[in-house]
Design a protein around this motif. Structure first.
Motif, PDB file in Angstrom:
ATOM      1  N   TYR A  63      27.394 -19.651 -22.898  1.00 32.38           N
ATOM      2  CA  TYR A  63      28.605 -20.492 -23.109  1.00 32.38           C
ATOM      3  C   TYR A  63      28.088 -21.758 -24.029  1.00 32.38           C
ATOM      4  O   TYR A  63      28.917 -22.291 -24.861  1.00 32.38           O
ATOM      5  N   GLU A  64      26.933 -22.252 -23.920  1.00 32.02           N
ATOM      6  CA  GLU A  64      26.293 -23.258 -24.755  1.00 32.02           C
ATOM      7  C   GLU A  64      26.409 -22.989 -26.110  1.00 32.02           C
ATOM      8  O   GLU A  64      27.339 -24.106 -26.917  1.00 32.02           O
ATOM      9  N   PRO A  65      26.225 -21.928 -26.842  1.00 34.65           N
ATOM     10  CA  PRO A  65      26.336 -21.677 -28.216  1.00 34.65           C
ATOM     11  C   PRO A  65      27.766 -21.710 -28.725  1.00 34.65           C
ATOM     12  O   PRO A  65      28.202 -21.974 -29.693  1.00 34.65           O
ATOM     13  N   ILE A  66      28.746 -21.494 -27.789  1.00 31.90           N
ATOM     14  CA  ILE A  66      30.202 -21.240 -28.035  1.00 31.90           C
ATOM     15  C   ILE A  66      30.533 -22.577 -28.079  1.00 31.90           C
ATOM     16  O   ILE A  66      31.546 -22.974 -29.047  1.00 31.90           O
ATOM     17  N   PRO A  85      29.312 -18.905 -13.005  1.00 37.43           N
ATOM     18  CA  PRO A  85      29.614 -20.093 -13.527  1.00 37.43           C
ATOM     19  C   PRO A  85      30.176 -20.102 -14.871  1.00 37.43           C
ATOM     20  O   PRO A  85      29.812 -19.293 -15.594  1.00 37.43           O
ATOM     21  N   GLY A  86      31.288 -20.950 -14.923  1.00 39.46           N
ATOM     22  CA  GLY A  86      31.966 -20.989 -16.335  1.00 39.46           C
ATOM     23  C   GLY A  86      31.352 -22.068 -17.070  1.00 39.46           C
ATOM     24  O   GLY A  86      30.489 -22.564 -16.897  1.00 39.46           O
ATOM     25  N   PRO A  87      32.243 -22.313 -18.241  1.00 40.81           N
ATOM     26  CA  PRO A  87      31.502 -23.265 -19.172  1.00 40.81           C
ATOM     27  C   PRO A  87      31.407 -24.729 -18.840  1.00 40.81           C
ATOM     28  O   PRO A  87      30.585 -25.588 -19.115  1.00 40.81           O
ATOM     29  N   GLY A  88      32.077 -25.038 -17.578  1.00 36.34           N
ATOM     30  CA  GLY A  88      32.089 -26.319 -16.884  1.00 36.34           C
ATOM     31  C   GLY A  88      30.905 -26.434 -16.045  1.00 36.34           C
ATOM     32  O   GLY A  88      30.667 -27.272 -15.335  1.00 36.34           O
ATOM     33  N   ASP A  89      30.354 -25.129 -15.609  1.00 36.83           N
ATOM     34  CA  ASP A  89      29.250 -25.399 -14.523  1.00 36.83           C
ATOM     35  C   ASP A  89      27.792 -25.023 -15.180  1.00 36.83           C
ATOM     36  O   ASP A  89      27.038 -25.173 -14.477  1.00 36.83           O
ATOM     37  N   ILE A  90      27.496 -25.123 -16.537  1.00 39.20           N
ATOM     38  CA  ILE A  90      26.533 -24.925 -17.217  1.00 39.20           C
ATOM     39  C   ILE A  90      25.265 -26.004 -16.862  1.00 39.20           C
ATOM     40  O   ILE A  90      25.976 -27.132 -16.987  1.00 39.20           O
TER      41      ILE A  90
END
Lengths: 159, 335
Positions: free
Chosen positions: A141-144, B263-268
């Motif tokens: 997700y970080e790159p997105i 884990p979703g984008p809020g859990d990274i």
């Protein structure tokens, strides 16, 4: 079973098809109209890969009956670029390496499109919230998140 | 009752490929009549980027731009044999096979060019932009386009090559059990910082800092992407993912994305990546396999960080709040 007519605007063009009653918008887009940019991931509204925009609302095409889209304005990731000129979100996804296998990418970009249309200067938290219905298995997700924020910045520079 | 912080470290060695009955991959390379090159494989690009890396390896070996190479993958009915894309073996095994196939094709290409230039094939070199010339005499030159046309229509040659890479089976020594399961290893070290709620057992990962030693990064941006995603997946394996949460009882197994936790984008977590390159002796241009290795060190690092935070060892994955809480209860009962 009798077929029913569906008619809507797809990425600016008037489109009409006869479909089985009960067909999803996803199957009509992919199988009847040849727009394979919305992906069939889970087919139960969990993964977001089929996301499209219907009358400005982010919509899960796999849970939407095609006939409910009659007369509406449907947009998909395939309609974002203008000819060879990529949409700022598409460019940002490319530059930030925000796609790896690419399966979630069209849905992610649709979710981000709706976000930026409503909120041109989103915070990191806004971006996270906006893509929280879309599953990605490759990027972490970080790159997105970075790509959506970069696209917002490039928009505000252009404006 | 409070959130308690801890830090854990872990390091791993990870083999590239496997060794069950020998580990072969074959590749075929041929030129089109106009001097583009085709790599035929039955290896799968399942989204990790194998096609891009193989195109680079083929282009570098033949001496043409990467865009001139097309890679056809994943038809096991018709393609040359490959064991498959798994065990972090793709770049290493397929890459080595493609280098050999491309070398053979390059040799034919240079022989045809030598005929056309009335020179010795051993005196020719490529410029990487699509031309072949005599070493030290750039004006004695022919394009690869013209060379391919000449091969097809004048000399009756096929600019093609066959490549095979085999890691032979290693048998354990009877006395010691010693064997050579792999020819090269990637390495990684991770430091994880966590917070553990000693009332609920919930674990929050605050940061994950990784160093990966992956041989040569053939495509540095793709390697970085794989490592960032892998680090996330390692955290996911440590704390979230399982198909059998109460194995061997299967009643609560996840059946879909609603029930399978990730884990979703809020859990990274805040994530850092450092890449070290120590080229391998037998990899294509020194590459090793970074694919799966990168999702491993986070797991023991997070388990160690939890121990550092609250003093309990959880040795079953994923480390769910329930498991942390049970371990804390056992710790209190023993005190």
């Amino acid at each position: 079973m009798a077929k029913i007519a569906v008619q809507f605007t797809l990425n600016g063009s008037e489109r009409a098809e006869f479909v089985e009653s009960g067909s999803t918008l996803l199957s009509v887009l992919r199988d009847k109209m040849g727009d394979t940019s919305p992906k069939a991931g889970c087919r139960q509204g969990s993964c977001g890969a089929c996301s499209v925009i219907v009358d400005g609302e982010l919509t899960l095409a796999c849970l939407t009956l095609a006939e409910t889209s009659n007369g509406k304005d449907v947009r998909t990731a395939a309609g974002l670029s203008s000819g060879d000129v990529l949409h700022p979100l598409q460019r940002a996804f490319e530059e930030e390496f925000a796609a790896q296998c690419g399966f979630c990418t069209p849905g992610m970009i649709m979710a981000a499109t709706v976000l930026l249309e409503r909120n041109p200067n989103p915070s990191r938290e806004d971006v996270i919230e906006a893509i929280s219905g879309n599953i990605c298995r490759c990027t972490g997700y970080e790159p997105i998140i970075r790509a959506v924020l970069a696209a917002a910045r490039s928009n505000s520079v252009a404006a | 009752m409070a959130w308690k912080r801890g830090r854990g470290v872990a390091a791993i060695n990870y083999p590239t490929g496997m060794n069950l009955g020998g580990d072969p991959t074959q590749a075929l390379v041929h030129s089109t009549p106009t001097g583009n090159f085709m790599v035929t494989l039955s290896s799968v690009d399942l989204g990790q980027g194998l096609r891009q890396v193989i195109a680079q390896i083929c282009a570098e070996t033949i001496g043409v731009p990467t865009e001139w190479v097309t890679v056809d993958t994943a038809d096991t009915d018709t393609g040359p044999h490959c064991m498959g894309t798994f065990a972090s073996r793709g770049t290493h095994r397929v890459g080595n096979a493609v280098i050999r196939a491309a070398q053979e094709a390059r040799q034919v290409m240079l022989e045809v060019a030598a005929e056309e230039l009335e020179a010795d094939a051993a005196d020719l070199e490529t410029d990487g932009k699509g031309n072949i010339h005599v070493k030290g005499a750039p004006s004695l030159s022919i394009s690869i386009f013209e060379t391919a046309l000449a091969a097809h229509f004048k000399h009756g040659r096929s600019i093609s090559g066959r490549g095979m890479f085999l890691v032979p089976r290693s048998y354990p020594e009877t006395e010691t059990g010693a064997m050579k399961p792999s020819t090269c290893y990637a390495h990684a070290c991770t430091v994880a910082e966590v917070e553990v709620d000693d009332e609920t057992g919930e674990v929050r990962v605050l940061s994950i800092k990784n160093v990966f030693e992956i041989g040569r990064a053939l495509n540095p941006k793709m390697v970085e992407q794989q490592l960032i995603g892998g680090s996330w997946m390692g955290m996911s394996h440590a704390l979230y993912e399982t198909t059998e949460p109460y194995y061997p009882v299967r009643d609560h197994g996840a059946r879909d994305f609603n029930e399978y936790l990730m884990p979703g984008p809020g859990d990274i977590a805040e994530t850092e990546i450092v890449v070290l390159e120590r080229p391998s002796g037998d990899g294509p241009f020194g590459a090793k396999g970074p694919g799966e290795m990168c999702a491993n060190p986070q797991i023991p690092a997070i388990a160690n960080a939890i121990y550092d935070a609250v003093g309990v060892r959880v040795d079953t994955l994923p480390i769910t709040p329930e498991r942390v809480l049970r371990a804390l209860r056992a710790q209190q009962a023993a005190a």
